[in-house]
Design a protein around this motif. Structure first.
Motif, mmCIF file in Angstrom:
data_model
loop_
_atom_site.group_PDB
_atom_site.id
_atom_site.type_symbol
_atom_site.label_atom_id
_atom_site.label_comp_id
_atom_site.label_asym_id
_atom_site.label_seq_id
_atom_site.Cartn_x
_atom_site.Cartn_y
_atom_site.Cartn_z
ATOM 1 N N GLY A 117 0.871 -1.147 -0.118
ATOM 2 C CA GLY A 117 0.031 0.000 -0.155
ATOM 3 C C GLY A 117 0.936 1.170 0.196
ATOM 4 N N GLY A 118 0.066 2.309 0.376
ATOM 5 C CA GLY A 118 0.937 3.495 0.328
ATOM 6 C C GLY A 118 1.196 4.333 -0.815
ATOM 7 N N GLU A 119 1.110 5.658 -1.055
ATOM 8 C CA GLU A 119 1.573 6.383 -2.493
ATOM 9 C C GLU A 119 2.948 6.312 -2.460
ATOM 10 O OE1 GLU A 119 -1.521 10.183 -2.342
ATOM 11 O OE2 GLU A 119 -0.599 9.953 -0.314
ATOM 12 N N LEU A 201 37.264 3.707 -9.768
ATOM 13 C CA LEU A 201 35.965 3.287 -9.089
ATOM 14 C C LEU A 201 36.340 1.806 -8.219
ATOM 15 C CD1 LEU A 201 33.738 4.785 -7.585
ATOM 16 C CD2 LEU A 201 32.259 3.790 -9.078
ATOM 17 N N SER A 202 37.038 1.258 -9.314
ATOM 18 C CA SER A 202 37.240 -0.325 -9.246
ATOM 19 C C SER A 202 37.678 -0.753 -7.703
ATOM 20 C CB SER A 202 38.220 -0.984 -10.176
ATOM 21 O OG SER A 202 39.502 -0.523 -10.115
ATOM 22 N N SER A 203 38.416 0.109 -7.014
ATOM 23 C CA SER A 203 38.896 -0.357 -5.695
ATOM 24 C C SER A 203 37.761 -0.238 -4.584
ATOM 25 C CB SER A 203 40.189 0.513 -5.491
ATOM 26 O OG SER A 203 39.862 1.897 -5.281
ATOM 27 N N GLU A 204 36.732 0.450 -5.111
ATOM 28 C CA GLU A 204 35.552 0.803 -3.835
ATOM 29 C C GLU A 204 34.699 -0.527 -3.826
ATOM 30 O OE1 GLU A 204 34.848 3.271 -2.323
ATOM 31 O OE2 GLU A 204 36.725 4.345 -3.189
ATOM 32 N N PRO A 205 34.074 -0.954 -2.755
ATOM 33 C CA PRO A 205 33.420 -2.100 -2.425
ATOM 34 C C PRO A 205 32.156 -2.169 -3.437
ATOM 35 C CG PRO A 205 33.811 -0.735 -0.396
ATOM 36 C CD PRO A 205 34.167 0.042 -1.538
ATOM 37 N N GLU A 206 31.928 -3.469 -3.778
ATOM 38 C CA GLU A 206 30.962 -3.705 -4.544
ATOM 39 C C GLU A 206 29.418 -3.773 -3.675
ATOM 40 O OE1 GLU A 206 31.792 -6.764 -8.145
ATOM 41 O OE2 GLU A 206 31.856 -7.604 -6.208
ATOM 42 N N THR A 207 28.457 -2.996 -4.200
ATOM 43 C CA THR A 207 27.011 -2.997 -3.559
ATOM 44 C C THR A 207 26.143 -2.946 -4.657
ATOM 45 O OG1 THR A 207 25.942 -1.781 -1.881
ATOM 46 C CG2 THR A 207 27.315 -0.418 -3.578
ATOM 47 N N ILE A 208 24.924 -2.880 -4.053
ATOM 48 C CA ILE A 208 23.749 -3.005 -4.821
ATOM 49 C C ILE A 208 23.504 -1.766 -5.673
ATOM 50 C CG2 ILE A 208 22.196 -2.005 -3.031
ATOM 51 C CD1 ILE A 208 21.066 -4.733 -5.443
ATOM 52 N N VAL A 209 22.904 -1.786 -6.848
ATOM 53 C CA VAL A 209 22.674 -0.618 -7.817
ATOM 54 C C VAL A 209 20.981 -1.061 -8.209
ATOM 55 C CG1 VAL A 209 22.900 0.382 -9.911
ATOM 56 C CG2 VAL A 209 24.924 -0.232 -8.546
ATOM 57 N N HIS A 210 20.183 -0.165 -7.797
ATOM 58 C CA HIS A 210 18.909 -0.589 -8.106
ATOM 59 C C HIS A 210 18.479 -0.257 -9.555
ATOM 60 C CE1 HIS A 210 14.636 0.727 -8.619
ATOM 61 N NE2 HIS A 210 14.378 -0.332 -7.337
ATOM 62 N N GLY A 211 19.038 0.817 -10.181
ATOM 63 C CA GLY A 211 18.976 0.873 -11.521
ATOM 64 C C GLY A 211 17.820 1.726 -11.793
ATOM 65 N N ASP A 212 16.805 2.023 -10.967
ATOM 66 C CA ASP A 212 15.693 2.942 -11.391
ATOM 67 C C ASP A 212 15.172 3.582 -10.052
ATOM 68 O OD1 ASP A 212 13.715 4.121 -13.088
ATOM 69 O OD2 ASP A 212 12.637 2.599 -13.146
ATOM 70 N N PHE A 213 16.126 4.094 -9.370
ATOM 71 C CA PHE A 213 15.857 4.529 -7.993
ATOM 72 C C PHE A 213 15.394 6.154 -8.104
ATOM 73 C CE2 PHE A 213 16.834 6.131 -3.657
ATOM 74 C CZ PHE A 213 16.505 4.874 -2.840
ATOM 75 N N GLN A 214 14.083 6.146 -8.101
ATOM 76 C CA GLN A 214 13.299 7.312 -8.433
ATOM 77 C C GLN A 214 12.068 7.349 -7.656
ATOM 78 O OE1 GLN A 214 12.197 8.561 -12.403
ATOM 79 N NE2 GLN A 214 13.225 6.665 -13.099
ATOM 80 N N ALA A 215 11.437 8.807 -7.691
ATOM 81 C CA ALA A 215 10.060 8.956 -7.062
ATOM 82 C C ALA A 215 9.057 7.683 -7.086
ATOM 83 C CB ALA A 215 9.330 10.085 -7.311
ATOM 84 N N LYS A 216 8.796 7.253 -8.390
ATOM 85 C CA LYS A 216 7.604 6.487 -8.643
ATOM 86 C C LYS A 216 7.989 4.983 -8.053
ATOM 87 C CE LYS A 216 9.492 4.962 -13.234
ATOM 88 N NZ LYS A 216 9.804 3.496 -12.832
ATOM 89 N N ASN A 217 9.282 4.847 -7.775
ATOM 90 C CA ASN A 217 9.560 3.596 -7.176
ATOM 91 C C ASN A 217 9.852 3.375 -5.681
ATOM 92 O OD1 ASN A 217 9.255 1.997 -9.680
ATOM 93 N ND2 ASN A 217 11.262 2.530 -10.242
ATOM 94 N N LEU A 218 9.502 4.445 -5.090
ATOM 95 C CA LEU A 218 9.582 4.752 -3.589
ATOM 96 C C LEU A 218 8.219 4.970 -2.927
ATOM 97 C CD1 LEU A 218 12.783 7.079 -4.184
ATOM 98 C CD2 LEU A 218 12.800 4.665 -3.284
ATOM 99 N N LEU A 219 8.003 4.152 -2.018
ATOM 100 C CA LEU A 219 6.546 4.239 -1.342
ATOM 101 C C LEU A 219 6.566 4.576 -0.110
ATOM 102 C CD1 LEU A 219 5.035 0.872 -2.578
ATOM 103 C CD2 LEU A 219 4.796 3.012 -3.619
ATOM 104 N N HIS A 220 5.876 5.526 0.457
ATOM 105 C CA HIS A 220 5.578 5.876 1.798
ATOM 106 C C HIS A 220 5.128 4.895 2.793
ATOM 107 C CE1 HIS A 220 6.273 10.126 1.374
ATOM 108 N NE2 HIS A 220 5.626 10.226 -0.084
ATOM 109 N N THR A 221 5.648 4.630 3.796
ATOM 110 C CA THR A 221 5.100 3.763 4.721
ATOM 111 C C THR A 221 4.472 4.392 6.035
ATOM 112 O OG1 THR A 221 7.386 3.164 5.731
ATOM 113 C CG2 THR A 221 6.605 2.044 3.866
ATOM 114 N N PRO A 222 3.745 3.694 6.754
ATOM 115 C CA PRO A 222 3.274 4.402 7.986
ATOM 116 C C PRO A 222 4.510 4.972 8.675
ATOM 117 C CG PRO A 222 1.971 2.592 7.312
ATOM 118 C CD PRO A 222 3.174 2.412 6.671
#
Length: 358
Positions: A117-119, A201-222
């Protein structure tokens, strides 16, 4: 992509195929129009609401009776968007990333998710929401980096190297040149700049890249939280394209007060425990990676699936040139995020890893 399913009487013989073959033996339909790709669902389907309907992606809220959950989210992705289930199995779940739970899988590209749920932050943009999204991103990257470093086999098939990302750039260049000969050579400098940045940048730790991290893919929660959805583009790499995209999209849409928007990179640096200047530098690299992949998608797939995307090529090339000029010291980025302030524009389709409503 849609098929009408009408069942007025749950036990009617003529609707047996629709209930058992189309929707699964445990699901029943009550007078509604539903997609023909739904997998088996628990309980009685009351109705369905189309949340997103794009050429390559479809998202429905399915309401249920007699089931553990009152509603679920059913998604179908085509082509590059068909890999979300894999991302859940290899990234989201093993890395412990907060996200809607994967409940079921159907045919190719079909998944059923928990309905949280949530907007979303696009429908209800708030400065607090953007700030929390930055905190979520910083925590997600830090915790994922630790888990990925402790287990080299984790997400092995989704780890991307410098060579992989340079290959994306080569594909973008080849397809764009074939489509737009007038732009031949336009990516030479951006590709060189991106390659150099990625090597640093190759010496930096590997981590997650979401790839589409923008407002439409971010939901408010209570309680003021933010949860991230839509993981079909995710992979593993150190670059900071997610923060670049969040800032780029937010600034272009003018969603929140400019002062608070410009403070987000420093907030990220604080949450990540890193130098703000390092974040600014990494935003350039992340911007090159995200924009190059966006351009690659447009010229390889978008122009065929979403013909209007041909109009976006020049803007993406300009963005790449401006990011390159920042690296070359020919211009200075605006404070907080490299690049230029664009006039507000809205587009109504979705790119593979890109939202066209920019």
């Amino acid at each position: 992509m849609l098929g009408e399913v009408t069942a007025e009487v749950l036990g009617a013989a003529e609707n047996q195929h629709a209930r058992n073959g189309l929707l699964g033996q445990n699901a029943m339909v009550i007078e509604t129009t539903l997609p023909d790709w739904l997998p088996h669902l628990e309980g009685t389907i009351v109705d369905g609401e189309l949340l997103r309907g794009w050429a390559l992606s479809e998202v429905w809220r399915i309401r249920l009776n007699g089931a553990t959950r009152k509603s679920v989210i059913a998604k179908r992705g085509v082509g590059e968007l068909a890999g979300e289930a894999r991302r859940y199995h290899e990234l989201v779940v093993p890395l412990g990333i907060p996200a809607p739970r994967l409940l079921a899988e159907g045919g190719s590209g079909v998944i059923v998710l928990e309905d949280v749920g949530g907007e979303d932050l696009e429908a209800r943009p708030t400065a607090e929401g953007y700030e929390e999204a930055v905190r979520v991103l910083a925590r997600m990257r830090a915790e994922s980096a630790l888990r990925l470093a402790s287990d080299p086999a984790l997400a092995a098939g989704l780890r991307r190297s410098t060579a992989d990302l340079v290959a994306v750039a080569a594909r973008a260049d080849a397809a764009m040149t074939a489509l737009r000969p007038d732009l031949a050579g336009a990516l030479d400098d951006p590709v060189r700049a991106m390659t150099g940045c990625l090597e640093q940048l190759s010496s930096e730790p590997e981590t997650i890249v979401h790839g589409d991290f923008q407002a439409k893919n971010l939901l408010h929660t209570p309680g003021g939280g933010i949860v991230t959805i839509d993981w079909s583009d995710a992979y593993v790499h150190p670059h900071l394209g997610d923060l670049y995209l969040l800032l780029r999209e937010g600034r272009k849409q003018g969603r929140i007060d400019g002062v608070r928007m410009e403070a987000l990179p420093e907030l990220f640096a604080h949450e990540a425990g890193t130098d703000p200047q390092a974040v600014t530098d990494q935003l350039v690299t992340g911007g090159l990676c995200w924009t190059m992949n966006a351009l690659r998608w447009v010229v390889e797939t978008g122009v065929h699936a979403v013909p209007v995307s041909r109009e976006w090529i020049d803007e993406l090339v300009t963005d790449l040139r401006e990011l390159t000029s920042v690296i070359n010291g020919r211009s200075r980025p605006q404070r907080g995020v490299p690049g230029r302030q664009q006039p507000r524009r809205r587009r109504s389709h979705r790119l593979g890893g890109v939202d066209e409503r920019r």
